[in-house]
Design a protein around this motif. Structure first.
Motif, PDB file in Angstrom:
ATOM      1  N   ILE A   6       7.924 -15.195 -53.077  1.00 32.67           N
ATOM      2  CA  ILE A   6       9.237 -15.753 -52.742  1.00 32.67           C
ATOM      3  C   ILE A   6       9.258 -16.298 -51.316  1.00 32.67           C
ATOM      4  N   LEU A   7       8.708 -15.521 -50.374  1.00 30.32           N
ATOM      5  CA  LEU A   7       8.848 -15.853 -48.962  1.00 30.32           C
ATOM      6  C   LEU A   7       7.737 -16.748 -48.426  1.00 30.32           C
ATOM      7  N   GLY A   8       6.511 -16.548 -48.962  1.00 27.17           N
ATOM      8  CA  GLY A   8       5.353 -17.206 -48.369  1.00 27.17           C
ATOM      9  C   GLY A   8       5.485 -18.710 -48.264  1.00 27.17           C
ATOM     10  N   HIS A   9       5.700 -19.370 -49.397  1.00 31.52           N
ATOM     11  CA  HIS A   9       5.741 -20.836 -49.408  1.00 31.52           C
ATOM     12  C   HIS A   9       6.919 -21.361 -48.598  1.00 31.52           C
ATOM     13  N   SER A  10       8.100 -20.763 -48.796  1.00 34.45           N
ATOM     14  CA  SER A  10       9.300 -21.253 -48.106  1.00 34.45           C
ATOM     15  C   SER A  10       9.192 -21.078 -46.598  1.00 34.45           C
ATOM     16  N   LEU A  11       8.718 -19.928 -46.160  1.00 33.67           N
ATOM     17  CA  LEU A  11       8.598 -19.702 -44.713  1.00 33.67           C
ATOM     18  C   LEU A  11       7.555 -20.619 -44.092  1.00 33.67           C
ATOM     19  N   SER A  12       6.462 -20.895 -44.818  1.00 32.24           N
ATOM     20  CA  SER A  12       5.453 -21.833 -44.319  1.00 32.24           C
ATOM     21  C   SER A  12       6.059 -23.222 -44.159  1.00 32.24           C
ATOM     22  N   SER A  13       6.834 -23.633 -45.168  1.00 32.04           N
ATOM     23  CA  SER A  13       7.481 -24.951 -45.101  1.00 32.04           C
ATOM     24  C   SER A  13       8.468 -25.016 -43.953  1.00 32.04           C
ATOM     25  N   ILE A  14       9.256 -23.934 -43.767  1.00 31.64           N
ATOM     26  CA  ILE A  14      10.226 -23.896 -42.673  1.00 31.64           C
ATOM     27  C   ILE A  14       9.517 -23.998 -41.326  1.00 31.64           C
ATOM     28  N   ALA A  15       8.411 -23.253 -41.169  1.00 30.90           N
ATOM     29  CA  ALA A  15       7.663 -23.274 -39.911  1.00 30.90           C
ATOM     30  C   ALA A  15       7.109 -24.666 -39.626  1.00 30.90           C
ATOM     31  N   LEU A  16       6.515 -25.295 -40.649  1.00 36.22           N
ATOM     32  CA  LEU A  16       5.937 -26.637 -40.462  1.00 36.22           C
ATOM     33  C   LEU A  16       7.013 -27.659 -40.102  1.00 36.22           C
ATOM     34  N   LYS A  17       8.144 -27.611 -40.825  1.00 37.12           N
ATOM     35  CA  LYS A  17       9.212 -28.574 -40.573  1.00 37.12           C
ATOM     36  C   LYS A  17       9.863 -28.341 -39.205  1.00 37.12           C
ATOM     37  N   ALA A  18       9.974 -27.092 -38.813  1.00 37.51           N
ATOM     38  CA  ALA A  18      10.523 -26.795 -37.492  1.00 37.51           C
ATOM     39  C   ALA A  18       9.613 -27.330 -36.388  1.00 37.51           C
ATOM     40  N   GLU A  19       8.290 -27.158 -36.558  1.00 38.89           N
ATOM     41  CA  GLU A  19       7.336 -27.700 -35.591  1.00 38.89           C
ATOM     42  C   GLU A  19       7.397 -29.219 -35.546  1.00 38.89           C
ATOM     43  N   LEU A  20       7.504 -29.804 -36.748  1.00 38.99           N
ATOM     44  CA  LEU A  20       7.589 -31.259 -36.818  1.00 38.99           C
ATOM     45  C   LEU A  20       8.865 -31.767 -36.143  1.00 38.99           C
ATOM     46  N   ALA A  21       9.989 -31.058 -36.387  1.00 36.89           N
ATOM     47  CA  ALA A  21      11.249 -31.454 -35.752  1.00 36.89           C
ATOM     48  C   ALA A  21      11.141 -31.365 -34.240  1.00 36.89           C
ATOM     49  N   SER A  22      10.454 -30.331 -33.739  1.00 32.44           N
ATOM     50  CA  SER A  22      10.281 -30.182 -32.292  1.00 32.44           C
ATOM     51  C   SER A  22       9.472 -31.336 -31.716  1.00 32.44           C
ATOM     52  N   LYS A  23       8.393 -31.720 -32.407  1.00 30.45           N
ATOM     53  CA  LYS A  23       7.562 -32.835 -31.930  1.00 30.45           C
ATOM     54  C   LYS A  23       8.327 -34.148 -31.949  1.00 30.45           C
ATOM     55  N   LEU A  24       9.099 -34.354 -33.039  1.00 33.19           N
ATOM     56  CA  LEU A  24       9.890 -35.584 -33.137  1.00 33.19           C
ATOM     57  C   LEU A  24      10.951 -35.629 -32.038  1.00 33.19           C
ATOM     58  N   ASN A  25      11.509 -34.475 -31.731  1.00 36.37           N
ATOM     59  CA  ASN A  25      12.530 -34.406 -30.682  1.00 36.37           C
ATOM     60  C   ASN A  25      11.940 -34.742 -29.319  1.00 36.37           C
ATOM     61  N   HIS A  26      10.728 -34.220 -29.054  1.00 36.58           N
ATOM     62  CA  HIS A  26      10.065 -34.537 -27.787  1.00 36.58           C
ATOM     63  C   HIS A  26       9.675 -36.011 -27.716  1.00 36.58           C
ATOM     64  N   ALA A  27       9.431 -36.596 -28.859  1.00 38.78           N
ATOM     65  CA  ALA A  27       9.087 -38.026 -28.908  1.00 38.78           C
ATOM     66  C   ALA A  27      10.336 -38.909 -28.953  1.00 38.78           C
ATOM     67  N   GLN A  28      11.498 -38.255 -28.850  1.00 37.05           N
ATOM     68  CA  GLN A  28      12.789 -38.947 -28.838  1.00 37.05           C
ATOM     69  C   GLN A  28      13.059 -39.695 -30.146  1.00 37.05           C
TER      70      GLN A  28
END
Length: 367
Positions: free
Chosen positions: A189-211
């Protein structure tokens, strides 16, 4: 009420452990029947020996077998001594024989039996009873019977002890299996969803730094949606759908697919199933539907659940293009659950993805 029940159980247990001592009362029969012919000294000494015997006997059947010899010898001495005051000692010799049969091993019982016979013979001849044959016959018969009963009681105790140990081992194995099942369910239940959340959160952070704020906000929205879906999955896992039978679970899963835009064709033909099979089948179907929600690109599927006298068959076809299969936690979890019932799960990828699970309906799963 529970405390009263506990006390009642303790009283009942104590009765069956010591209740047989009531039969030592036969030792007192000569005093009761022929009381007028007994002197005060004989009555007093007979009662003193009787009380001493009962106390030693209780201590003997409760002590460790390695420490019982002193008590056993003390019981024989009391029986021998009491014979000079009353002819009721065959009863006490019998209970001493029970201690020997219950407490000693095979080799030790031989020596204990010889000691009992010697004590009976010597006390009978030295005391000089007129009805010597009657005294010996009663004493030896009682000793043989209670000696054998002591051996049987010891074997029964060993058997019950082994059963209790086996039961504890089974409980431990069941607890380990349940912990593994819970761990697997949580991982699924948790493994796939938490991995996706972590990846998307990292991606959002990078996109935010790239404005690239619009793309970052889109990823953050997806994180929020994944988190809400994960919360829903966890709540469902906690309740484990215990209030629902398999047909109701399937109806809910079908509705869930429809709510996510799926064209789902369900073919369900079920009768009463063993509880264990129904529980495993529900988890397998739920995981299969979760995989559809995560991986189906066309959102078109067929789910067929049927049974015959030998097995329950779960078949699912996803009409999304499929070139290869890389089993993850979901598919591996389905396979493991099927193997719990000696069933099997088959995955194929020929243009479309197909899953077939076969669970046997044999006698071992009917309880």
């Amino acid at each position: 009420m529970s405390s009263l029940h506990t006390v009642a159980k303790q009283i009942d247990k104590g009765f069956w452990k010591y209740g047989h001592l009531i039969f030592t009362g036969f030792y007192l029969l000569p005093l009761i029947i022929d009381f007028e012919n007994f002197t005060a000294k004989q009555v007093t000494m007979s009662l003193v020996f009787y009380c001493a015997f009962v106390l030693l006997y209780i201590k003997a059947i409760n002590c460790d077998s390695t420490k019982v010899t002193t008590l056993f010898v003390g019981l024989l001495i009391i029986c021998f001594s009491a014979t000079f005051f009353t002819s009721g000692t065959p009863t006490l010799f019998g209970f001493a024989a029970y201690v020997a049969g219950f407490s000693y091993n095979k080799e030790q019982r031989v020596y204990a039996a010889l000691a009992i016979i010697l004590a009976v013979l010597s006390s009978a001849y030295i005391s000089g009873y007129s009805k010597l044959e009657y005294f010996l016959a009663v004493a030896l018969i009682l000793c043989a019977a209670l000696f054998s009963y002591g051996i049987a009681a010891k074997r029964e105790q060993i058997h019950k002890s082994r059963e209790q140990q086996s039961a504890k081992q089974l409980e431990q194995i069941a607890a380990i299996a349940e912990r593994e099942r819970i761990a697997r369910d949580l991982h699924d239940i948790l493994g796939h969803s938490l991995s996706s959340i972590a990846l998307k959160a990292e991606l959002a952070s990078k996109l935010n730094h790239a404005q690239r704020y619009s793309q970052a906000n889109s990823e953050i929205d997806q994180v929020a949606e994944l988190a809400r879906q994960l919360l829903s999955d966890v709540r469902s896992a906690v309740s484990d759908l215990k209030q629902l039978n398999l047909t109701s679970q399937i109806s809910q899963l079908k509705q869930r697919l429809i709510e996510h835009g799926f064209e789902a064709d369900f073919n369900v033909k079920l009768t009463a199933l063993p509880a264990k099979v129904e529980g495993i089948a529900g988890l397998i179907i739920k995981e299969a539907v979760t995989n559809l929600l995560r991986h189906s690109s066309t959102k078109t599927c067929i789910v067929s659940i049927t049974q015959n006298q030998q097995q329950l068959i779960i078949n699912m076809i996803d009409y999304s293009p499929c070139s290869s299969i890389k089993p993850g936690n979901g598919l591996n979890g389905i396979k493991e659950r099927a193997e719990q019932l000696d069933g099997k799960a088959i995955f194929t990828c020929e243009n479309n993805f197909s899953l077939t699970v076969m669970l046997p309906l044999t006698a071992r799963y009917l309880q």
